[in-house]
Design an enzyme around this catalytic site. Structure first.
Site, PDB file in Angstrom:
ATOM      1  N   ILE A   1      84.744  26.987 -10.770  1.00  0.00           N
ATOM      2  CA  ILE A   1      84.641  27.715  -9.508  1.00  0.00           C
ATOM      3  C   ILE A   1      85.606  28.888  -9.565  1.00  0.00           C
ATOM      4  O   ILE A   1      86.808  28.704  -9.771  1.00  0.00           O
ATOM      5  CB  ILE A   1      84.964  26.794  -8.325  1.00  0.00           C
TER       6      ILE A   1
ATOM      7  N   THR B   1      89.084  37.401  -6.349  1.00  0.00           N
ATOM      8  CA  THR B   1      90.156  38.275  -6.819  1.00  0.00           C
ATOM      9  C   THR B   1      90.006  38.649  -8.286  1.00  0.00           C
ATOM     10  O   THR B   1      90.404  39.731  -8.695  1.00  0.00           O
ATOM     11  CB  THR B   1      91.518  37.597  -6.607  1.00  0.00           C
TER      12      THR B   1
ATOM     13  N   GLY C   1      92.347  28.458  -3.258  1.00  0.00           N
ATOM     14  CA  GLY C   1      93.370  27.958  -2.352  1.00  0.00           C
ATOM     15  C   GLY C   1      93.500  26.445  -2.375  1.00  0.00           C
ATOM     16  O   GLY C   1      92.749  25.746  -3.067  1.00  0.00           O
TER      17      GLY C   1
ATOM     18  N   GLY D   1      95.960  26.955  -8.180  1.00  0.00           N
ATOM     19  CA  GLY D   1      96.163  27.187  -6.762  1.00  0.00           C
ATOM     20  C   GLY D   1      96.975  28.418  -6.421  1.00  0.00           C
ATOM     21  O   GLY D   1      97.202  29.296  -7.250  1.00  0.00           O
TER      22      GLY D   1
ATOM     23  N   CYS E   1      97.945  36.083  -8.178  1.00  0.00           N
ATOM     24  CA  CYS E   1      98.885  35.121  -7.591  1.00  0.00           C
ATOM     25  C   CYS E   1     100.235  35.168  -8.282  1.00  0.00           C
ATOM     26  O   CYS E   1     101.210  34.583  -7.790  1.00  0.00           O
ATOM     27  CB  CYS E   1      98.315  33.707  -7.679  1.00  0.00           C
TER      28      CYS E   1
ATOM     29  N   GLU F   1     104.480  34.095   3.929  1.00  0.00           N
ATOM     30  CA  GLU F   1     103.054  33.991   3.593  1.00  0.00           C
ATOM     31  C   GLU F   1     102.703  34.822   2.355  1.00  0.00           C
ATOM     32  O   GLU F   1     103.284  35.898   2.148  1.00  0.00           O
ATOM     33  CB  GLU F   1     102.188  34.462   4.763  1.00  0.00           C
TER      34      GLU F   1
END
Length: 462
Positions: free
Chosen positions: A133, A137, A218, A236, A269, A356
């Protein structure tokens, strides 16, 4: 039932079967209408793959590298146009990294044991069909990276691309399949569906012929993958802090941090998400950052407008993820040079920009009293994701202390964050960084099963 009615019914059934088979077989190079068909085709291809020699498998991998490198610009333009996120020039770099620096079959190393009781050989073998999956991005980078590693390990791959970048991912899958076949590999070694949805992804994760799930996204997605009962690798989220102490080369640190945080508009990330700097060098660091292509927000009213724009209920506004700095500023009435790559500002430690993962070229800077305070805050705001951290320092003891405290998969010292995935730093590249499940920077060996073959009382010749 009359004979004519029976003939009509049979004719309709045959027509429907023929229509379905035609739809499946005429779908372009690995792209199917239904996930079940995509999985069945990949399963058939994998059985053909393992019959081939490793030399042939290496040629298939090289063909994937060549077509990926050759279409890096096309993939990058399509990704930005379709998703509305990122920077074309940076995505070209990322696609070429995936093509050139993702390990292939050389990553699969065998082991052996000999002794009085004979010979034992330990080898890495394929799982079979892997479900992958992929995120919006990195819609082609992840396809390239996972295809190389998974096929090198002897698997077929069924992809479930993010719907907001599906056309870009589908284009890559089609071109890679063409290259595989041209190199003597089986058709449909990598497959997908033409309309990826949550429902299709659910079919993928729960299909009995899918032996492994590799999910990039996520926490919710990773949790879903882990709940299937299958072997799962989860890549993640992160919230990488960049720590700067009083011994750092401040001018270089400023450039590296801006280069890293603005790379592909902060979508990776691994990118710097917040800066934590020791008070004694904070002014000089900010002064040096202003020499880069940045816009500095110093007015409280401007900062409030930016908060209201890019945060919704305390969370990042998805409409601005991966957008250019100039575009974001324009939305709050600030005109700036289009060459501006990042927006910087000073904030408190508890500011939502710090807490965040924004995934935007917006970089908060927090002053702290000491190096120890920097370490404590960095560990706190990284939130235990154990993804990536960056530090600028000439003090080996400081570097060591922070590395031990933060416990991230990637720890970059005195360089931009992207050095941690092979761009300007040593080591191989990957776009599937499995922090939650512990594999780290994945490669072919992570997509293979360890198998032990024991010959009792034989071939021990010492």
């Amino acid at each position: 039932m009359e004979l004519n009615d029976l003939k009509t019914l049979v004719s309709k059934v045959i027509h429907e079967i023929d229509r379905h088979e035609q739809e499946v077989t005429t779908t372009a190079h690995g792209v199917f209408l239904d996930m079940n068909d995509a999985i069945e085709a990949a399963d058939k291809a994998q059985k053909e793959l393992v019959k081939l020699t490793l030399e042939r498998r290496q040629k298939i991998i090289q063909a994937i590298r060549n077509v990926s490198r050759g279409n890096a610009e096309l993939f990058s333009k399509m990704a930005v146009e379709e998703s509305g996120m990122g920077r074309i020039d940076d995505k070209i770099i990322k696609n070429k990294m995936a093509a050139d620096y993702t390990p292939g079959i050389e990553d699969l190393k065998s082991d052996s044991f000999t002794g009085d009781n004979g010979l034992t050989v330990v080898e890495l073998s394929p799982y079979g069909v892997i479900g992958s999956i992929t995120p919006t991005t990195n819609p082609t980078e992840t396809v390239i990276c996972n295809a190389i590693g998974m096929i090198a390990a002897g698997n077929a791959v069924v992809f479930s691309p993010h719907p907001r970048a599906k056309n870009t991912s589908l284009k890559a899958i089609q071109l890679l399949n063409e290259a595989i076949v041209a190199a003597g590999g089986p058709a449909n070694l990598i497959t997908t569906v033409n309309d990826p949805t949550i429902q299709q992804a659910d079919v993928l994760m729960n299909h009995k012929k899918i032996r492994m799930i590799v999910a990039t996204g996520g926490p919710g997605l990773v949790k879903a993958a882990l709940s299937t009962g299958k072997k799962a690798i989860g890549a993640g989220a992160g919230n990488p802090p960049a720590v700067v102490d009083e011994t750092a080369d401040i001018e270089k640190a400023a450039k590296d941090i801006i280069d890293g945080c603005s790379f592909d508009n902060n979508l990776p990330c691994t990118s710097e998400k917040e800066v934590i700097v020791v008070e004694s060098v904070a002014d000089y660091l900010i002064f040096s950052m202003k020499k880069q292509a940045v816009y500095t927000i110093e007015d409280k009213q401007e900062l409030r407008k930016l908060e209201e724009l890019i945060m919704v209920d305390g969370k990042p506004n998805r409409e601005f993820v991966g957008k250019d700095a100039a575009y974001i500023l324009n939305q709050i009435g600030i005109q700036c040079d289009k060459e501006v790559r990042a927006i910087i500002m000073e904030t408190d430690a508890d500011h939502p920009f710090v807490q965040e993962e924004l995934m935007m070229p917006v970089l908060p800077i927090v002053r702290v009293s000491s190096f120890d305070a920097a370490v404590d805050l960095a560990v706190e705001v990284e939130h235990g994701f154990r993804h990536t951290a960056i530090m600028h320092s000439k003090n080996v003891d400081h570097l060591t202390k922070f590395a031990r405290a933060i416990q991230t998969t990637i720890f970059v010292k005195n360089g931009p964050s992207y050095a941690g995935i092979g761009a300007g730093g040593e080591g191989y590249s990957t776009f599937t960084i499995a922090g939650p499940t512990g594999e780290g920077l994945t490669s072919a060996k992570d997509f293979a099963r360890t198998r032990r073959c024991v010959l009792v009382d034989g071939l021990f010749i010492r």
